[in-house]
Design a protein around this motif. Sequence first.
Motif, PDB file in Angstrom:
ATOM      1  N   TYR A 124       0.848  -1.190   0.000  1.00 39.38           N
ATOM      2  CA  TYR A 124       0.000   0.000   0.000  1.00 39.38           C
ATOM      3  C   TYR A 124       0.881   1.237   0.000  1.00 39.38           C
ATOM      4  O   TYR A 124       2.114   1.143   0.159  1.00 39.38           O
ATOM      5  CB  TYR A 124      -0.952   0.011   1.211  1.00 39.38           C
ATOM      6  CG  TYR A 124      -0.270  -0.033   2.563  1.00 39.38           C
ATOM      7  CD1 TYR A 124       0.034   1.142   3.256  1.00 39.38           C
ATOM      8  CD2 TYR A 124       0.059  -1.254   3.147  1.00 39.38           C
ATOM      9  CE1 TYR A 124       0.661   1.104   4.491  1.00 39.38           C
ATOM     10  CE2 TYR A 124       0.684  -1.303   4.386  1.00 39.38           C
ATOM     11  CZ  TYR A 124       0.976  -0.129   5.057  1.00 39.38           C
ATOM     12  OH  TYR A 124       1.606  -0.178   6.279  1.00 39.38           O
ATOM     13  N   SER A 126       0.848   5.825   0.743  1.00 37.04           N
ATOM     14  CA  SER A 126       0.157   7.072   1.091  1.00 37.04           C
ATOM     15  C   SER A 126       0.842   8.221   0.375  1.00 37.04           C
ATOM     16  O   SER A 126       2.060   8.221   0.205  1.00 37.04           O
ATOM     17  CB  SER A 126       0.161   7.303   2.607  1.00 37.04           C
ATOM     18  OG  SER A 126       1.473   7.573   3.070  1.00 37.04           O
ATOM     19  N   VAL A 128       0.855  12.482   0.385  1.00 36.96           N
ATOM     20  CA  VAL A 128       0.430  13.703   1.061  1.00 36.96           C
ATOM     21  C   VAL A 128       0.761  14.897   0.171  1.00 36.96           C
ATOM     22  O   VAL A 128       1.911  15.074  -0.236  1.00 36.96           O
ATOM     23  CB  VAL A 128       1.114  13.864   2.436  1.00 36.96           C
ATOM     24  CG1 VAL A 128       0.653  15.162   3.106  1.00 36.96           C
ATOM     25  CG2 VAL A 128       0.816  12.664   3.333  1.00 36.96           C
ATOM     26  N   THR A 137      -4.303  13.907   2.297  1.00 37.15           N
ATOM     27  CA  THR A 137      -3.654  12.601   2.350  1.00 37.15           C
ATOM     28  C   THR A 137      -4.463  11.592   1.543  1.00 37.15           C
ATOM     29  O   THR A 137      -5.656  11.388   1.794  1.00 37.15           O
ATOM     30  CB  THR A 137      -3.512  12.104   3.800  1.00 37.15           C
ATOM     31  OG1 THR A 137      -2.720  13.037   4.546  1.00 37.15           O
ATOM     32  CG2 THR A 137      -2.834  10.742   3.848  1.00 37.15           C
ATOM     33  N   ALA A 139      -4.769   7.601   0.176  1.00 40.14           N
ATOM     34  CA  ALA A 139      -4.372   6.222   0.458  1.00 40.14           C
ATOM     35  C   ALA A 139      -4.517   5.409  -0.823  1.00 40.14           C
ATOM     36  O   ALA A 139      -5.586   5.380  -1.429  1.00 40.14           O
ATOM     37  CB  ALA A 139      -5.231   5.627   1.564  1.00 40.14           C
ATOM     38  N   HIS A 141      -4.493   1.733  -2.282  1.00 46.89           N
ATOM     39  CA  HIS A 141      -4.681   0.381  -1.773  1.00 46.89           C
ATOM     40  C   HIS A 141      -4.117  -0.662  -2.740  1.00 46.89           C
ATOM     41  O   HIS A 141      -3.782  -0.358  -3.893  1.00 46.89           O
ATOM     42  CB  HIS A 141      -6.168   0.139  -1.515  1.00 46.89           C
ATOM     43  CG  HIS A 141      -6.784   1.153  -0.606  1.00 46.89           C
ATOM     44  ND1 HIS A 141      -6.600   1.153   0.756  1.00 46.89           N
ATOM     45  CD2 HIS A 141      -7.561   2.247  -0.879  1.00 46.89           C
ATOM     46  CE1 HIS A 141      -7.244   2.177   1.296  1.00 46.89           C
ATOM     47  NE2 HIS A 141      -7.830   2.860   0.322  1.00 46.89           N
ATOM     48  N   GLY A 148      -9.474   9.329  -0.311  1.00 48.31           N
ATOM     49  CA  GLY A 148      -8.957  10.573   0.247  1.00 48.31           C
ATOM     50  C   GLY A 148      -8.955  11.738  -0.713  1.00 48.31           C
ATOM     51  O   GLY A 148      -8.546  12.848  -0.339  1.00 48.31           O
TER      52      GLY A 148
END
Length: 342
Positions: A124, A126, A128, A137, A139, A141, A148
């Motif tokens: 995964y 993230s 920002v 932010t 995400a 997957h 987000g």
Amino acid sequence: MGSSPIIHPNSNDQQALSNHGSLTVTEGASQLQLSLNANGQLVDGGGTVYAYQNGVVYLPLGSASEAATVAATVTDGAGNVSLNASGSYTPLGMPQITLGEPGNNHQEQASVGLDANSLANHGYASIVVSEAGSSTTLAVHSDGSITGSTASVTAAYAQGNVNLSIATPANAPDVTVTATATDSYGHSNTVSQMQVFAAHGSPVTAIAGVETFKFEASFNGHAGTPSVETIQQFNTGTTPSGAPADVLDLRDLLVGDSHNGADPSSIGNLANYLHFSTVNNNGTVSTVIHVNENGAINVNSPTSDTAQIVLQGVDLTHSGSTLLSDQAIIQKLLGSGQLHTD
């Protein structure tokens, strides 16, 4: 030191291991023999305990940045040896961030390259996005879906790339994109890039670690009354990955410029737009990049300057004791990837 679940004995081997058997693990020239102690813990000859849960043996890695391949056999209490099994670990790739040209309506385009294989294998990530004092932010997957997104930051994933569209307010001095990728074993890599919009506000001073200084068309003043930007701590070196540490993006600042982008030794007509000089302030030498937006630079007088960019404490005009021409400086900046033009 990380760990990777790369040994998974089958049910028969698990039974043999629990019945006074042993597990032999080979990596290159190294060999490790493990067995269950009286407490049901998997240990080596020195008593070091190795994680063993639900039939999976978790082996330590010397470094999460190095590939590892191991082979394993199980020997039962009667001395019968199982078939050889093998497993491997591939290091997680580093995210790659590209900050592109603003599109329509102050939409900044960016992309984040991820390790597609790691993501698909229960990884995964993230992302920002920070601008104008706020952050979003996202995400990413394992199945490629993204959560987000907001009205100001939207994203889509395809084949290892996350394409971002970022609404940049007119007063936003910069945009920072930070990406963290994590594999299924918990190993993470983080990369961050900032793009500064010089036309959006006060001089860019005392900022370290900035990736791209972007000058938009609106930054240009008028010939003889140029807009001036001072950049402190401009880094002419490279990052650990070999990319240029800092970049000057003049694509929107210059009108009608051209050069062969595939050949850094070809500077095209850029010498008609840029001239380089130095100033000495109390022993600190700085480079002044003189710009004429229309390609009518006068190397003998600043009266043609529509913009000036001052790199404080940096001398681009010399290589050792050799004075470089404008053409040589431009060629060097293009070759190192530190100058972006059309």
